[in-house]
Design a protein around this motif. Structure first.
Motif, PDB file in Angstrom:
ATOM      1  N   GLU A  48      -3.266   3.787 -19.517  1.00  7.84           N
ATOM      2  CA  GLU A  48      -3.076   4.705 -20.642  1.00  7.84           C
ATOM      3  C   GLU A  48      -1.860   5.597 -20.419  1.00  7.84           C
ATOM      4  O   GLU A  48      -1.089   5.863 -21.353  1.00  7.84           O
ATOM      5  CB  GLU A  48      -4.336   5.542 -20.838  1.00  7.84           C
ATOM      6  N   GLN A  49      -1.677   6.061 -19.179  1.00  8.49           N
ATOM      7  CA  GLN A  49      -0.496   6.869 -18.862  1.00  8.49           C
ATOM      8  C   GLN A  49       0.791   6.090 -19.135  1.00  8.49           C
ATOM      9  O   GLN A  49       1.733   6.609 -19.739  1.00  8.49           O
ATOM     10  CB  GLN A  49      -0.510   7.286 -17.385  1.00  8.49           C
ATOM     11  N   TRP A  50       0.803   4.852 -18.677  1.00  9.67           N
ATOM     12  CA  TRP A  50       1.993   4.025 -18.878  1.00  9.67           C
ATOM     13  C   TRP A  50       2.244   3.793 -20.366  1.00  9.67           C
ATOM     14  O   TRP A  50       3.377   3.888 -20.835  1.00  9.67           O
ATOM     15  CB  TRP A  50       1.831   2.687 -18.147  1.00  9.67           C
ATOM     16  N   ALA A  51       1.189   3.488 -21.103  1.00 14.25           N
ATOM     17  CA  ALA A  51       1.341   3.219 -22.534  1.00 14.25           C
ATOM     18  C   ALA A  51       1.813   4.448 -23.302  1.00 14.25           C
ATOM     19  O   ALA A  51       2.600   4.340 -24.249  1.00 14.25           O
ATOM     20  CB  ALA A  51       0.024   2.710 -23.110  1.00 14.25           C
ATOM     21  N   ASN A  52       1.343   5.607 -22.886  1.00 13.54           N
ATOM     22  CA  ASN A  52       1.768   6.835 -23.549  1.00 13.54           C
ATOM     23  C   ASN A  52       3.204   7.209 -23.204  1.00 13.54           C
ATOM     24  O   ASN A  52       3.897   7.852 -24.001  1.00 13.54           O
ATOM     25  CB  ASN A  52       0.833   7.990 -23.173  1.00 13.54           C
ATOM     26  N   ALA A  53       3.649   6.814 -22.023  1.00 16.85           N
ATOM     27  CA  ALA A  53       5.001   7.180 -21.584  1.00 16.85           C
ATOM     28  C   ALA A  53       6.064   6.238 -22.146  1.00 16.85           C
ATOM     29  O   ALA A  53       7.148   6.686 -22.548  1.00 16.85           O
ATOM     30  CB  ALA A  53       5.074   7.187 -20.061  1.00 16.85           C
ATOM     31  N   ALA A  99       0.807  -1.222   0.000  1.00 14.25           N
ATOM     32  CA  ALA A  99       0.000   0.000   0.000  1.00 14.25           C
ATOM     33  C   ALA A  99       0.837   1.268   0.000  1.00 14.25           C
ATOM     34  O   ALA A  99       0.337   2.344  -0.351  1.00 14.25           O
ATOM     35  CB  ALA A  99      -0.935   0.002   1.202  1.00 14.25           C
ATOM     36  N   THR A 100       2.104   1.166   0.377  1.00  9.42           N
ATOM     37  CA  THR A 100       2.963   2.348   0.446  1.00  9.42           C
ATOM     38  C   THR A 100       4.121   2.294  -0.540  1.00  9.42           C
ATOM     39  O   THR A 100       4.987   3.168  -0.522  1.00  9.42           O
ATOM     40  CB  THR A 100       3.527   2.510   1.871  1.00  9.42           C
ATOM     41  N   SER A 101       4.135   1.289  -1.414  1.00 10.17           N
ATOM     42  CA  SER A 101       5.266   1.137  -2.334  1.00 10.17           C
ATOM     43  C   SER A 101       5.116   2.043  -3.549  1.00 10.17           C
ATOM     44  O   SER A 101       4.012   2.323  -4.016  1.00 10.17           O
ATOM     45  CB  SER A 101       5.376  -0.323  -2.782  1.00 10.17           C
ATOM     46  N   ALA A 102       6.234   2.486  -4.054  1.00 12.68           N
ATOM     47  CA  ALA A 102       6.232   3.384  -5.210  1.00 12.68           C
ATOM     48  C   ALA A 102       6.303   2.601  -6.514  1.00 12.68           C
ATOM     49  O   ALA A 102       6.998   1.585  -6.610  1.00 12.68           O
ATOM     50  CB  ALA A 102       7.410   4.337  -5.134  1.00 12.68           C
ATOM     51  N   ALA A 103       5.568   3.082  -7.498  1.00 10.36           N
ATOM     52  CA  ALA A 103       5.688   2.599  -8.875  1.00 10.36           C
ATOM     53  C   ALA A 103       6.595   3.566  -9.630  1.00 10.36           C
ATOM     54  O   ALA A 103       6.905   4.657  -9.134  1.00 10.36           O
ATOM     55  CB  ALA A 103       4.311   2.540  -9.525  1.00 10.36           C
ATOM     56  N   PRO A 104       7.044   3.199 -10.813  1.00 16.41           N
ATOM     57  CA  PRO A 104       7.852   4.150 -11.589  1.00 16.41           C
ATOM     58  C   PRO A 104       7.073   5.432 -11.887  1.00 16.41           C
ATOM     59  O   PRO A 104       5.849   5.417 -12.036  1.00 16.41           O
ATOM     60  CB  PRO A 104       8.156   3.388 -12.880  1.00 16.41           C
ATOM     61  N   THR A 105       7.793   6.530 -11.974  1.00 18.03           N
ATOM     62  CA  THR A 105       7.192   7.795 -12.388  1.00 18.03           C
ATOM     63  C   THR A 105       7.067   7.818 -13.914  1.00 18.03           C
ATOM     64  O   THR A 105       7.661   6.986 -14.617  1.00 18.03           O
ATOM     65  CB  THR A 105       8.060   8.975 -11.956  1.00 18.03           C
ATOM     66  N   LEU A 106       6.323   8.769 -14.427  1.00 19.80           N
ATOM     67  CA  LEU A 106       6.196   8.885 -15.878  1.00 19.80           C
ATOM     68  C   LEU A 106       7.549   9.146 -16.533  1.00 19.80           C
ATOM     69  O   LEU A 106       7.839   8.621 -17.615  1.00 19.80           O
ATOM     70  CB  LEU A 106       5.203   9.989 -16.241  1.00 19.80           C
TER      71      LEU A 106
END
Length: 218
Positions: free
Chosen positions: A184-189, A150-157
């Motif tokens: 969609e954000q991930w796919a666009n990045a 619940a507190t882990s970070a995912a990659p930024t854009l």
């Protein structure tokens, strides 16, 4: 030429049984072999990725939290990753108020205070079956893992933009826990990403569509 091996990681409090059930067949259809390690903590997920690399770039990925961990590993190890297969990314960067992070936090509280059976109430069908098996398999690790997820970070854009490898992503258009906007954000990045979609009524096997998206991105 040996078959390509793809290592895929489970989502929060999910397991390798679920990963195999979704991805083994789609990968075999494209001549690839699935590796689905038994992992419970975030550190075990990272260790599995490190151990899988034996000198040649590898294809990695996973579901939800597993997708986050695999993509973050690829960001840090660009020379080790040959491609990504990502299902249901749940947030970008820090979780903040992400629905999946909130769900993990609430589940941890219910399990800790009221027990596993209470936490499973309200789930039905395949989801109840999957959670019942997987959550019991975590044992005493379940609550700590839900809390760390619940507190882990995912990659930024900005980090995702550095992933110049063939990437297949599957998002769901009506899953409130994994908003389609994140996929969609991930796919666009990600420069070489192909996005495909599914709906809740096609779960869980439609998550394997990420494999076909990865093939189209190659």
């Amino acid at each position: 030429m040996p078959a390509e091996t793809v290592l895929l990681l489970p989502g929060t409090a999910s397991d390798e049984v679920f990963v195999r059930s979704v991805f083994a067949d789609p990968l075999s259809q494209v001549g690839a072999v699935l590796t689905a390690p038994r992992v419970r903590t975030l550190s075990e997920r990272l260790t599995a990725l490190e151990n899988a690399f034996t000198g040649h770039p590898i294809v990695v990925g996973g579901v939800s939290l597993g997708a986050h961990v695999a993509a973050a590993w690829a960001v840090r190890n660009p020379g080790k990753c040959a491609g990504l297969i990502l299902a249901l990314p749940a947030w970008t960067g820090t979780p903040e108020h992400a629905p999946a992070a909130q769900a993990a936090k609430i589940s941890a509280e219910i399990v800790a205070n009221q027990g596993l059976e209470t936490a499973l109430q309200g789930t039905t069908g395949w989801l109840r079956n999957e959670l019942t098996r997987a959550w019991r398999g975590y044992g005493d690790q379940l609550v700590p893992h839900l809390e760390e997820a619940a507190t882990s970070a995912a990659p930024t854009l900005e980090e995702l933009k550095t992933l110049d490898v063939p990437t297949g992503i599957v998002g769901c258009t009506d899953d409130p826990i994994h908003p389609i906007e994140i996929a969609e954000q991930w796919a666009n990045a990600i420069p070489r990403a192909v996005l495909t979609t599914t709906t809740l009524d096609a779960y869980p096997h439609a998550l394997g569509r990420a494999v076909q998206a990865w093939q189209r991105a190659r």
